[in-house]
Design a protein around this motif. Structure first.
Motif, PDB file in Angstrom:
ATOM      1  N   GLY A 329       0.909  -1.228   0.057  1.00  0.00           N
ATOM      2  CA  GLY A 329      -0.077  -0.118  -0.058  1.00  0.00           C
ATOM      3  C   GLY A 329       0.767   1.296  -0.009  1.00  0.00           C
ATOM      4  O   GLY A 329       2.030   1.287  -0.194  1.00  0.00           O
ATOM      5  N   ALA A 330       0.078   2.530   0.390  1.00  0.00           N
ATOM      6  CA  ALA A 330       0.813   3.634   0.420  1.00  0.00           C
ATOM      7  C   ALA A 330       2.074   3.621   1.313  1.00  0.00           C
ATOM      8  O   ALA A 330       3.250   4.257   0.906  1.00  0.00           O
ATOM      9  CB  ALA A 330       0.027   4.796   0.559  1.00  0.00           C
ATOM     10  N   ARG A 331       2.191   3.355   2.622  1.00  0.00           N
ATOM     11  CA  ARG A 331       3.338   3.167   3.247  1.00  0.00           C
ATOM     12  C   ARG A 331       4.518   2.417   2.904  1.00  0.00           C
ATOM     13  O   ARG A 331       5.600   2.752   2.845  1.00  0.00           O
ATOM     14  CB  ARG A 331       2.794   2.669   4.824  1.00  0.00           C
ATOM     15  N   LEU A 426       0.441   8.734  -2.207  1.00  0.00           N
ATOM     16  CA  LEU A 426      -0.800   8.786  -1.291  1.00  0.00           C
ATOM     17  C   LEU A 426      -1.960   9.164  -2.323  1.00  0.00           C
ATOM     18  O   LEU A 426      -2.763   8.279  -2.005  1.00  0.00           O
ATOM     19  CB  LEU A 426      -0.679   9.775  -0.143  1.00  0.00           C
ATOM     20  N   LEU A 427      -1.867   9.980  -3.172  1.00  0.00           N
ATOM     21  CA  LEU A 427      -2.870  10.108  -4.021  1.00  0.00           C
ATOM     22  C   LEU A 427      -3.547   9.074  -4.871  1.00  0.00           C
ATOM     23  O   LEU A 427      -4.462   8.618  -5.017  1.00  0.00           O
ATOM     24  CB  LEU A 427      -2.793  11.394  -4.841  1.00  0.00           C
ATOM     25  N   ASP A 429      -2.488   5.915  -4.284  1.00  0.00           N
ATOM     26  CA  ASP A 429      -3.083   4.822  -3.466  1.00  0.00           C
ATOM     27  C   ASP A 429      -4.668   5.054  -2.877  1.00  0.00           C
ATOM     28  O   ASP A 429      -5.383   4.038  -3.078  1.00  0.00           O
ATOM     29  CB  ASP A 429      -2.452   4.510  -2.266  1.00  0.00           C
ATOM     30  N   ARG A 430      -4.861   6.176  -2.683  1.00  0.00           N
ATOM     31  CA  ARG A 430      -6.153   6.720  -2.596  1.00  0.00           C
ATOM     32  C   ARG A 430      -7.328   6.338  -3.832  1.00  0.00           C
ATOM     33  O   ARG A 430      -8.339   6.137  -3.482  1.00  0.00           O
ATOM     34  CB  ARG A 430      -6.491   8.209  -2.026  1.00  0.00           C
ATOM     35  N   MET A 431      -6.883   6.760  -5.021  1.00  0.00           N
ATOM     36  CA  MET A 431      -7.595   6.680  -6.053  1.00  0.00           C
ATOM     37  C   MET A 431      -7.731   5.002  -6.257  1.00  0.00           C
ATOM     38  O   MET A 431      -8.849   4.661  -7.106  1.00  0.00           O
ATOM     39  CB  MET A 431      -6.853   7.359  -7.451  1.00  0.00           C
ATOM     40  N   GLY A 432      -7.201   4.177  -5.696  1.00  0.00           N
ATOM     41  CA  GLY A 432      -7.474   2.840  -5.817  1.00  0.00           C
ATOM     42  C   GLY A 432      -6.771   1.970  -6.797  1.00  0.00           C
ATOM     43  O   GLY A 432      -7.020   0.786  -7.056  1.00  0.00           O
TER      44      GLY A 432
END
Length: 432
Positions: A329-331, A426-427, A429-432
């Motif tokens: 994921g993002a992290r 981060l962006l 990852d949030r967009m999926g």
């Protein structure tokens, strides 16, 4: 004689790779054998730093394969161990043929009228960036040599050349970085990478112009003025690649299309001058330009062998169950990005970090785009600041600037770009 044979083998490797696209390759491993044999012939001429890195990667890769076989009784397809990254090497060789387009008389056509000040620095960054998306490292020399006519290149000029090219790794489908990433993450969504990478690259240009104008007096610093005509060829080539990818040969990936399309366009552009002229230019390219690619070919091939050895050893030792992260994921992406950039600062090419990371991950299709952007961002930042990166070694060899001096001047830039890259991760990852 040795250089001629090596250049011929590199060309043969490209032709064999193209034959493989239409299932006409007689033996599947011939491409790797041709490239590796050429590398061996050119080994003594390869820069010492590259020899050390490529040699170490090769020894470690073979050692890991031997360990997996002897310690864990892993099944090793020994005839295939030289196949790693041959797709990328073939693409690089194919891209090199773009230098045969135009210039039939042998004279160098001016690329634009130099300007000074902030506008000139912005023009240098934009010129290298836009032309470099297709022409890669050769653009730095084309524009740098033109600027050098007015005197030795200054630090702002060198930094603009460095950052203009390295930032193209964020989005250009013609770059080696994208070739590596598409091989490691074939399910990536390029449109999403482009939507994030291109704006980030433009921010790099704005940051470069702003920072250099504050740190240096640019009033007398010559820059490069990019004319609309200069953009015609890169944009046309990009359009052709997209046409083949989405319409004519949808079964082939972008790397494969670039591998055969750019040499074909280069040959077609020379044929109106006659077959004899075309053959002459291809011969000169084969005997001069292709052997000069020895450093990058050696590095990519050895990195591919390391990746195979590392992934095989890890799979054998863990029963194919161990991965670096349970979830990417993002992290995890941010940690990976920072680790690869840090390794570039201490002298490792980002391809090494990217390849090692890929060998320790088990990525589902939905995570491959995030991995791809993480790899591209670390490549873009890492090559700009890394003292032993291809761009900095090239600037050192051509214009006499130390790679460590370039690293020092790029530290603040790398820090800011790292912050922007983390925000982009981060962006994404949030967009999926």
């Amino acid at each position: 004689m040795r250089h001629k044979l090596a250049g011929t083998l590199i060309l043969l490797g490209l032709l064999l790779q193209i034959l493989g696209f239409v299932d006409l390759l007689p033996l599947s491993h011939l491409v790797g054998y041709a490239f590796w044999l050429a590398t061996a012939l050119l080994w003594r001429d390869t820069p010492r730093r590259t020899r050390w890195q490529a040699g170490a990667l090769t020894v470690i890769g073979v050692g890991l394969l031997a360990l997996a076989r002897l310690r864990f009784d892993a099944a090793i397809a020994w005839p295939a161990i030289l196949d790693g990254n041959t797709y990328v090497v073939a693409m690089l060789v194919g891209v090199s043929f773009i230098g045969l387009i135009g210039n039939r008389s042998g004279s160098k056509r001016p690329l634009g009228r130099p300007v000074t000040g902030r506008r000139g620095t912005a023009g240098t960054w934009l010129g290298v960036h836009m032309l470099g998306t297709i022409l890669n490292l050769s653009t730095v020399f084309m524009i740098g040599d033109r600027l050098a006519r007015r005197g030795p290149l200054t630090t702002p000029q060198l930094l603009a050349l460095n950052r203009g090219l390295s930032s193209a790794a964020l989005w250009s489908p013609f770059f080696a970085s994208m070739g590596v990433v598409m091989t490691l993450a074939p399910a990536l969504e390029y449109s999403r990478v482009l939507a994030i990478g291109l704006p980030l690259a433009l921010l790099s240009g704005a940051l470069t112009t702003f920072e250099l104008s504050r740190r240096f007096d640019l009033a007398e610093v010559a820059g490069f003025s990019l004319s609309p005509r200069s953009l015609l060829m890169p944009l046309a080539m990009a359009a052709l690649v997209m046409l083949f990818h989405y319409r004519l040969t949808p079964q082939l990936g972008i790397v494969s299309i670039i591998t055969f399309l750019l040499p074909a366009v280069a040959l077609a552009s020379n044929l109106p001058a006659g077959p004899r002229w075309t053959l002459y230019r291809v011969r000169q390219h084969t005997l001069v330009r292709l052997p000069a690619m020895r450093g990058e070919i050696a590095l990519f091939l050895s990195a591919g062998l390391l990746t195979l050895g590392l992934s095989t050893a890890i799979a054998a030792a863990t029963g194919s169950e161990w991965t670096l992260f349970d979830h990417f994921g993002a992290r995890e992406a941010i940690f990976s990005f920072l680790a690869i950039v840090a390794s570039a600062i201490i002298g490792l090419h980002p391809i090494i970090g990217v390849s090692v990371l890929a060998s320790m991950l088990d990525l589902g299709a939905d995570r491959q785009t995030l991995f791809a952007f993480t790899a591209l961002a670390s490549w873009a930042v890492g090559t700009s600041v890394g003292p032993l990166s291809g761009i900095n070694l090239s600037l050192q060899g051509r214009y006499g600037v130390s790679g460590y001096r370039m690293m020092k001047h790029n530290l603040v830039y790398a820090l800011v770009m790292s912050g922007l890259a983390v925000a982009a991760i981060l962006l994404l990852d949030r967009m999926g």
